[in-house]
Scaffold this motif. Structure first.
Motif, PDB file in Angstrom:
ATOM      1  N   GLU A 160       5.403   6.720  12.044  1.00 53.29           N
ATOM      2  CA  GLU A 160       5.492   7.727  10.980  1.00 53.29           C
ATOM      3  C   GLU A 160       4.089   7.988  10.422  1.00 53.29           C
ATOM      4  O   GLU A 160       3.345   7.050  10.125  1.00 53.29           O
ATOM      5  N   TYR A 161       3.745   9.253  10.302  1.00 52.42           N
ATOM      6  CA  TYR A 161       2.485   9.657   9.672  1.00 52.42           C
ATOM      7  C   TYR A 161       2.813  10.454   8.411  1.00 52.42           C
ATOM      8  O   TYR A 161       3.771  11.236   8.388  1.00 52.42           O
ATOM      9  N   ILE A 162       2.010  10.246   7.364  1.00 49.99           N
ATOM     10  CA  ILE A 162       2.295  10.883   6.073  1.00 49.99           C
ATOM     11  C   ILE A 162       1.037  11.560   5.548  1.00 49.99           C
ATOM     12  O   ILE A 162      -0.039  10.956   5.509  1.00 49.99           O
ATOM     13  N   GLN A 163       1.186  12.806   5.156  1.00 53.00           N
ATOM     14  CA  GLN A 163       0.158  13.525   4.410  1.00 53.00           C
ATOM     15  C   GLN A 163       0.847  14.301   3.293  1.00 53.00           C
ATOM     16  O   GLN A 163       1.655  15.193   3.548  1.00 53.00           O
ATOM     17  N   VAL A 164       0.563  13.922   2.070  1.00 53.89           N
ATOM     18  CA  VAL A 164       1.169  14.560   0.898  1.00 53.89           C
ATOM     19  C   VAL A 164       0.056  15.096   0.015  1.00 53.89           C
ATOM     20  O   VAL A 164      -0.787  14.325  -0.461  1.00 53.89           O
ATOM     21  N   GLU A 165       0.030  16.395  -0.207  1.00 50.10           N
ATOM     22  CA  GLU A 165      -0.944  17.041  -1.083  1.00 50.10           C
ATOM     23  C   GLU A 165      -0.198  17.737  -2.213  1.00 50.10           C
ATOM     24  O   GLU A 165       0.672  18.582  -1.964  1.00 50.10           O
ATOM     25  N   THR A 166      -0.528  17.381  -3.452  1.00 50.98           N
ATOM     26  CA  THR A 166       0.189  17.884  -4.620  1.00 50.98           C
ATOM     27  C   THR A 166      -0.758  18.641  -5.528  1.00 50.98           C
ATOM     28  O   THR A 166      -1.742  18.057  -6.027  1.00 50.98           O
ATOM     29  N   PRO A 167      -0.525  19.930  -5.789  1.00 46.88           N
ATOM     30  CA  PRO A 167      -1.356  20.668  -6.742  1.00 46.88           C
ATOM     31  C   PRO A 167      -1.019  20.265  -8.175  1.00 46.88           C
ATOM     32  O   PRO A 167       0.150  20.112  -8.535  1.00 46.88           O
ATOM     33  N   ARG A 178      -4.134  13.852  -2.970  1.00 44.25           N
ATOM     34  CA  ARG A 178      -3.719  13.704  -1.578  1.00 44.25           C
ATOM     35  C   ARG A 178      -3.454  12.247  -1.247  1.00 44.25           C
ATOM     36  O   ARG A 178      -4.205  11.358  -1.657  1.00 44.25           O
ATOM     37  N   THR A 179      -2.390  12.029  -0.502  1.00 42.45           N
ATOM     38  CA  THR A 179      -2.028  10.704  -0.010  1.00 42.45           C
ATOM     39  C   THR A 179      -1.914  10.756   1.508  1.00 42.45           C
ATOM     40  O   THR A 179      -1.170  11.581   2.047  1.00 42.45           O
ATOM     41  N   LEU A 180      -2.661   9.897   2.177  1.00 42.28           N
ATOM     42  CA  LEU A 180      -2.627   9.787   3.632  1.00 42.28           C
ATOM     43  C   LEU A 180      -2.153   8.391   4.003  1.00 42.28           C
ATOM     44  O   LEU A 180      -2.497   7.408   3.339  1.00 42.28           O
ATOM     45  N   GLY A 181      -1.381   8.296   5.065  1.00 44.18           N
ATOM     46  CA  GLY A 181      -0.921   6.977   5.467  1.00 44.18           C
ATOM     47  C   GLY A 181      -0.108   7.011   6.737  1.00 44.18           C
ATOM     48  O   GLY A 181       0.189   8.073   7.295  1.00 44.18           O
ATOM     49  N   TYR A 182       0.240   5.827   7.201  1.00 46.71           N
ATOM     50  CA  TYR A 182       1.114   5.696   8.360  1.00 46.71           C
ATOM     51  C   TYR A 182       1.958   4.437   8.186  1.00 46.71           C
ATOM     52  O   TYR A 182       1.578   3.491   7.478  1.00 46.71           O
ATOM     53  N   ARG A 183       3.119   4.446   8.832  1.00 42.32           N
ATOM     54  CA  ARG A 183       4.044   3.326   8.782  1.00 42.32           C
ATOM     55  C   ARG A 183       4.550   3.065  10.196  1.00 42.32           C
ATOM     56  O   ARG A 183       5.193   3.925  10.790  1.00 42.32           O
ATOM     57  N   GLU A 184       4.252   1.897  10.697  1.00 37.52           N
ATOM     58  CA  GLU A 184       4.617   1.524  12.063  1.00 37.52           C
ATOM     59  C   GLU A 184       5.653   0.400  12.034  1.00 37.52           C
ATOM     60  O   GLU A 184       5.616  -0.473  11.160  1.00 37.52           O
ATOM     61  N   PHE A 185       6.558   0.438  13.004  1.00 38.75           N
ATOM     62  CA  PHE A 185       7.550  -0.627  13.111  1.00 38.75           C
ATOM     63  C   PHE A 185       7.873  -0.857  14.579  1.00 38.75           C
ATOM     64  O   PHE A 185       8.020   0.097  15.360  1.00 38.75           O
ATOM     65  N   SER A 209      -4.712   6.928  -1.301  1.00 40.56           N
ATOM     66  CA  SER A 209      -4.460   7.955  -2.316  1.00 40.56           C
ATOM     67  C   SER A 209      -5.789   8.399  -2.908  1.00 40.56           C
ATOM     68  O   SER A 209      -6.558   7.566  -3.424  1.00 40.56           O
ATOM     69  N   GLU A 210      -6.047   9.697  -2.862  1.00 44.17           N
ATOM     70  CA  GLU A 210      -7.308  10.269  -3.323  1.00 44.17           C
ATOM     71  C   GLU A 210      -7.110  11.056  -4.614  1.00 44.17           C
ATOM     72  O   GLU A 210      -6.002  11.450  -4.954  1.00 44.17           O
ATOM     73  N   ASN A 211      -8.242  11.278  -5.331  1.00 38.48           N
ATOM     74  CA  ASN A 211      -8.246  12.008  -6.605  1.00 38.48           C
ATOM     75  C   ASN A 211      -7.304  11.375  -7.623  1.00 38.48           C
ATOM     76  O   ASN A 211      -6.506  12.053  -8.285  1.00 38.48           O
ATOM     77  N   TYR A 224     -10.997   8.436  -8.361  1.00 38.86           N
ATOM     78  CA  TYR A 224     -11.176   7.266  -7.501  1.00 38.86           C
ATOM     79  C   TYR A 224     -10.135   7.280  -6.380  1.00 38.86           C
ATOM     80  O   TYR A 224      -9.172   8.042  -6.409  1.00 38.86           O
ATOM     81  N   VAL A 225     -10.346   6.416  -5.403  1.00 37.07           N
ATOM     82  CA  VAL A 225      -9.468   6.284  -4.240  1.00 37.07           C
ATOM     83  C   VAL A 225      -8.788   4.923  -4.297  1.00 37.07           C
ATOM     84  O   VAL A 225      -9.433   3.906  -4.575  1.00 37.07           O
ATOM     85  N   PHE A 226      -7.477   4.903  -4.035  1.00 40.47           N
ATOM     86  CA  PHE A 226      -6.710   3.663  -4.033  1.00 40.47           C
ATOM     87  C   PHE A 226      -6.132   3.442  -2.644  1.00 40.47           C
ATOM     88  O   PHE A 226      -5.469   4.322  -2.092  1.00 40.47           O
ATOM     89  N   GLU A 227      -6.390   2.271  -2.070  1.00 38.90           N
ATOM     90  CA  GLU A 227      -5.900   1.940  -0.743  1.00 38.90           C
ATOM     91  C   GLU A 227      -5.061   0.673  -0.806  1.00 38.90           C
ATOM     92  O   GLU A 227      -5.384  -0.262  -1.540  1.00 38.90           O
TER      93      GLU A 227
END
Length: 256
Positions: A160-167, A178-185, A209-211, A224-227
């Motif tokens: 699973e790949y995730i890209q979420v951009e919220t105005p 913006r949130t970028l990520g992936y989930r593998e199983f 997670s950016e901005n 700031y960026v949170f990982e």
């Protein structure tokens, strides 16, 4: 009626479960949001330091979710509120695969996305340029399962790949978080004999997670960026000795 692609979006549908601040850490019958334990194939993925959920899961890998709000038996422990008991999928003799793709973009939703009524902001209108922001949400899913040796060894993998951009309309400025990520199983299951089965699974998630930390008084340059994220390895054996005796043994390593 599930809004979202996280397993936490399902939990609040159970009676007595609420998540008013939408953090993914619900309250159960008035208990603290740190008093809930998430069990994945019998192994806890709760962060032992904060008490909150410690790992996101690939929703395509979930076979069943059970919310236990009261009357938990002796096999459950370390929670005063309740439990989320999650069972993951396993492969079978037949090869199966699925691909899903979810899309949301400003090209289709630019006029209405993120726009709330003026009375929600005390009559203050939106900042100039807010409707001109570009954003795209992407959720591609891919899962494959089958047999390495029929009736003996099976596999299941999900990506699973995730890209979420919220105005965001912050009154004095407009920006996109913006949130970028992936989930593998992945899971391998081995039927040793008629009464013994062993399964080894790997779950991995990464989120960036950016901005973050921005508001009407904090400029975009100061965000700031949170990982977060990490792997979970689980080895589980099920042994049936007789119709009256069953033994489940699990060992897991969790890092976030």
């Amino acid at each position: 009626p599930v809004l979202g692609r996280d397993y936490q979006d399902v939990l609040s549908l159970a009676p007595g479960v609420t998540d008013v601040n939408n953090t993914g850490n619900p309250n159960i019958h008035g208990a603290r949001d740190t008093d809930m334990v998430t069990l994945v194939d019998g192994v806890s993925t709760t962060d032992p330091f904060t008490g909150y959920y410690g790992q996101q899961l690939n929703i395509e890998s979930i076979e069943q979710i059970e919310v236990i709000t009261s009357g938990a038996t002796a096999e459950y422990s370390r929670a005063q509120g309740g439990f989320a008991n999650i069972i993951t999928k396993s492969g079978g003799n037949e090869f199966q695969g699925s691909f899903k793709f979810f899309l949301r973009t400003s090209r289709l939703d630019g006029d209405g996305s993120g726009i709330d009524t003026p009375d929600l902001r005390g009559g203050i209108g939106e900042v100039e340029g807010f409707r001109d922001l570009s954003f795209t949400d992407l959720y591609p899913f891919l899962s494959l399962s089958g047999a390495v040796i029929k009736d003996r060894i099976w596999y299941y993998v999900a990506n699973e790949y995730i890209q979420v951009e919220t105005p965001v309309n912050a009154v004095t400025q407009a920006f996109v978080t913006r949130t970028l990520g992936y989930r593998e199983f992945g899971k391998g299951t081995w039927q040793l004999n008629q009464g013994h089965k062993m399964a080894f699974s790997v779950s991995l998630d990464r989120t960036r997670s950016e901005n973050q930390g921005l508001d009407s008084q904090t400029m975009v340059e100061s965000g700031y960026v949170f990982e977060r994220g990490g792997p979970t390895y689980t080895l589980k054996e099920t042994a049936v000795f007789s119709p009256a005796y069953l033994l489940e043994s699990s060992i897991s390593w969790f890092d976030n």
